[in-house]
Design a protein around this motif. Structure first.
Motif, PDB file in Angstrom:
ATOM      1  N   ILE A  34       0.854  -1.184   0.000  1.00  0.00           N
ATOM      2  CA  ILE A  34       0.000   0.000   0.000  1.00  0.00           C
ATOM      3  C   ILE A  34       0.890   1.234   0.000  1.00  0.00           C
ATOM      4  O   ILE A  34       1.958   1.254   0.634  1.00  0.00           O
ATOM      5  N   SER A  35       0.472   2.245  -0.730  1.00  0.00           N
ATOM      6  CA  SER A  35       1.247   3.483  -0.788  1.00  0.00           C
ATOM      7  C   SER A  35       0.294   4.633  -1.056  1.00  0.00           C
ATOM      8  O   SER A  35      -0.876   4.427  -1.371  1.00  0.00           O
ATOM      9  N   ARG A  36       0.811   5.842  -0.934  1.00  0.00           N
ATOM     10  CA  ARG A  36      -0.023   7.000  -1.213  1.00  0.00           C
ATOM     11  C   ARG A  36       0.769   8.065  -1.942  1.00  0.00           C
ATOM     12  O   ARG A  36       1.984   8.179  -1.782  1.00  0.00           O
ATOM     13  N   ASP A  37       0.060   8.836  -2.752  1.00  0.00           N
ATOM     14  CA  ASP A  37       0.614   9.982  -3.446  1.00  0.00           C
ATOM     15  C   ASP A  37      -0.202  11.181  -2.981  1.00  0.00           C
ATOM     16  O   ASP A  37      -1.344  11.375  -3.425  1.00  0.00           O
ATOM     17  N   LYS A  38       0.362  11.975  -2.112  1.00  0.00           N
ATOM     18  CA  LYS A  38      -0.376  13.095  -1.553  1.00  0.00           C
ATOM     19  C   LYS A  38      -0.710  14.125  -2.618  1.00  0.00           C
ATOM     20  O   LYS A  38      -1.758  14.765  -2.561  1.00  0.00           O
ATOM     21  N   ALA A  39       0.182  14.309  -3.580  1.00  0.00           N
ATOM     22  CA  ALA A  39      -0.061  15.297  -4.636  1.00  0.00           C
ATOM     23  C   ALA A  39      -1.284  14.929  -5.466  1.00  0.00           C
ATOM     24  O   ALA A  39      -2.033  15.802  -5.912  1.00  0.00           O
ATOM     25  N   LYS A  40      -1.491  13.631  -5.650  1.00  0.00           N
ATOM     26  CA  LYS A  40      -2.648  13.160  -6.415  1.00  0.00           C
ATOM     27  C   LYS A  40      -3.818  12.789  -5.500  1.00  0.00           C
ATOM     28  O   LYS A  40      -4.881  12.404  -5.987  1.00  0.00           O
ATOM     29  N   ASN A  41      -3.591  12.888  -4.187  1.00  0.00           N
ATOM     30  CA  ASN A  41      -4.625  12.518  -3.212  1.00  0.00           C
ATOM     31  C   ASN A  41      -5.169  11.121  -3.481  1.00  0.00           C
ATOM     32  O   ASN A  41      -6.387  10.889  -3.443  1.00  0.00           O
ATOM     33  N   THR A  42      -4.261  10.203  -3.741  1.00  0.00           N
ATOM     34  CA  THR A  42      -4.620   8.845  -4.153  1.00  0.00           C
ATOM     35  C   THR A  42      -3.814   7.819  -3.364  1.00  0.00           C
ATOM     36  O   THR A  42      -2.625   8.019  -3.119  1.00  0.00           O
ATOM     37  N   VAL A  43      -4.480   6.762  -2.983  1.00  0.00           N
ATOM     38  CA  VAL A  43      -3.840   5.622  -2.321  1.00  0.00           C
ATOM     39  C   VAL A  43      -3.854   4.447  -3.294  1.00  0.00           C
ATOM     40  O   VAL A  43      -4.846   4.231  -3.997  1.00  0.00           O
ATOM     41  N   TYR A  44      -2.763   3.711  -3.311  1.00  0.00           N
ATOM     42  CA  TYR A  44      -2.611   2.591  -4.229  1.00  0.00           C
ATOM     43  C   TYR A  44      -2.462   1.285  -3.453  1.00  0.00           C
ATOM     44  O   TYR A  44      -1.980   1.268  -2.313  1.00  0.00           O
ATOM     45  N   LEU A  45      -2.837   0.205  -4.097  1.00  0.00           N
ATOM     46  CA  LEU A  45      -2.564  -1.130  -3.569  1.00  0.00           C
ATOM     47  C   LEU A  45      -1.947  -1.931  -4.702  1.00  0.00           C
ATOM     48  O   LEU A  45      -2.641  -2.308  -5.655  1.00  0.00           O
ATOM     49  N   ARG A  46      -0.656  -2.157  -4.594  1.00  0.00           N
ATOM     50  CA  ARG A  46       0.037  -2.975  -5.575  1.00  0.00           C
ATOM     51  C   ARG A  46      -0.068  -4.426  -5.128  1.00  0.00           C
ATOM     52  O   ARG A  46       0.321  -4.772  -4.016  1.00  0.00           O
ATOM     53  N   MET A  47      -0.585  -5.274  -6.000  1.00  0.00           N
ATOM     54  CA  MET A  47      -0.806  -6.673  -5.659  1.00  0.00           C
ATOM     55  C   MET A  47       0.027  -7.539  -6.583  1.00  0.00           C
ATOM     56  O   MET A  47      -0.200  -7.545  -7.807  1.00  0.00           O
ATOM     57  N   ASN A  48       1.003  -8.218  -6.021  1.00  0.00           N
ATOM     58  CA  ASN A  48       1.865  -9.127  -6.774  1.00  0.00           C
ATOM     59  C   ASN A  48       1.590 -10.574  -6.372  1.00  0.00           C
ATOM     60  O   ASN A  48       0.975 -10.840  -5.340  1.00  0.00           O
ATOM     61  N   SER A  49       2.075 -11.494  -7.180  1.00  0.00           N
ATOM     62  CA  SER A  49       1.947 -12.923  -6.889  1.00  0.00           C
ATOM     63  C   SER A  49       0.514 -13.287  -6.527  1.00  0.00           C
ATOM     64  O   SER A  49       0.260 -13.973  -5.530  1.00  0.00           O
ATOM     65  N   LEU A  50      -0.405 -12.831  -7.324  1.00  0.00           N
ATOM     66  CA  LEU A  50      -1.818 -13.039  -7.015  1.00  0.00           C
ATOM     67  C   LEU A  50      -2.196 -14.510  -7.051  1.00  0.00           C
ATOM     68  O   LEU A  50      -1.672 -15.286  -7.868  1.00  0.00           O
ATOM     69  N   LYS A  51      -3.099 -14.873  -6.157  1.00  0.00           N
ATOM     70  CA  LYS A  51      -3.570 -16.244  -6.017  1.00  0.00           C
ATOM     71  C   LYS A  51      -5.081 -16.289  -6.277  1.00  0.00           C
ATOM     72  O   LYS A  51      -5.767 -15.268  -6.102  1.00  0.00           O
ATOM     73  N   PRO A  52      -5.591 -17.436  -6.643  1.00  0.00           N
ATOM     74  CA  PRO A  52      -7.052 -17.530  -6.836  1.00  0.00           C
ATOM     75  C   PRO A  52      -7.842 -17.082  -5.608  1.00  0.00           C
ATOM     76  O   PRO A  52      -8.922 -16.500  -5.748  1.00  0.00           O
ATOM     77  N   GLU A  53      -7.309 -17.319  -4.427  1.00  0.00           N
ATOM     78  CA  GLU A  53      -8.017 -16.905  -3.217  1.00  0.00           C
ATOM     79  C   GLU A  53      -8.016 -15.401  -2.982  1.00  0.00           C
ATOM     80  O   GLU A  53      -8.653 -14.915  -2.052  1.00  0.00           O
ATOM     81  N   ASP A  54      -7.291 -14.661  -3.819  1.00  0.00           N
ATOM     82  CA  ASP A  54      -7.362 -13.194  -3.749  1.00  0.00           C
ATOM     83  C   ASP A  54      -8.560 -12.649  -4.536  1.00  0.00           C
ATOM     84  O   ASP A  54      -8.827 -11.446  -4.492  1.00  0.00           O
TER      85      ASP A  54
END
Length: 117
Positions: free
Chosen positions: A69-89
């Protein structure tokens, strides 16, 4: 307070996606922002959250080491980078803002993530 989640889609196991949560009506310093998910037939669970005060990050055990999880205050946006995704995600992912970590006083709409071969 409004939250707009986006970035969901369909990926194969092992793939990656980045979700975005665009905030309006407040700045990211004002609230803690969390990502939650609800899989078919299951209850909603907390995935990750980021502190509005200092940007500290927190993760559910099930995603630790794979999601960031990360945020860009200038864009007022929070991100969720999801790697190694599994079917249970596979789930509908929501972002929410709250006055405490993992709280959810304000919800955005969901974005669907499907992990399947």
């Amino acid at each position: 307070v409004q939250l707009q989640a986006s970035g969901g889609g369909s990926v194969q196991p092992g793939g990656s996606l980045r979700l975005s949560c665009a905030a309006s009506g407040f700045t990211l310093d004002a609230y803690d922002i969390g990502w939650f998910r609800q899989a078919p037939g299951k209850g909603r669970e907390g995935v990750s959250c980021i502190s509005g005060a200092d940007g500290s990050t927190y993760y559910a055990d099930s995603v630790k080491g794979r999601f960031t999880i990360s945020r860009d205050k200038a864009k007022n946006t929070v991100y969720l980078r999801m790697n190694s995704l599994k079917p249970e995600d596979t789930a509908v992912y929501y972002c929410a803002a709250g006055e405490r970590l993992w709280s959810n006083d304000y919800w955005g709409q969901g974005t669907l993530v499907t992990v399947s071969s």
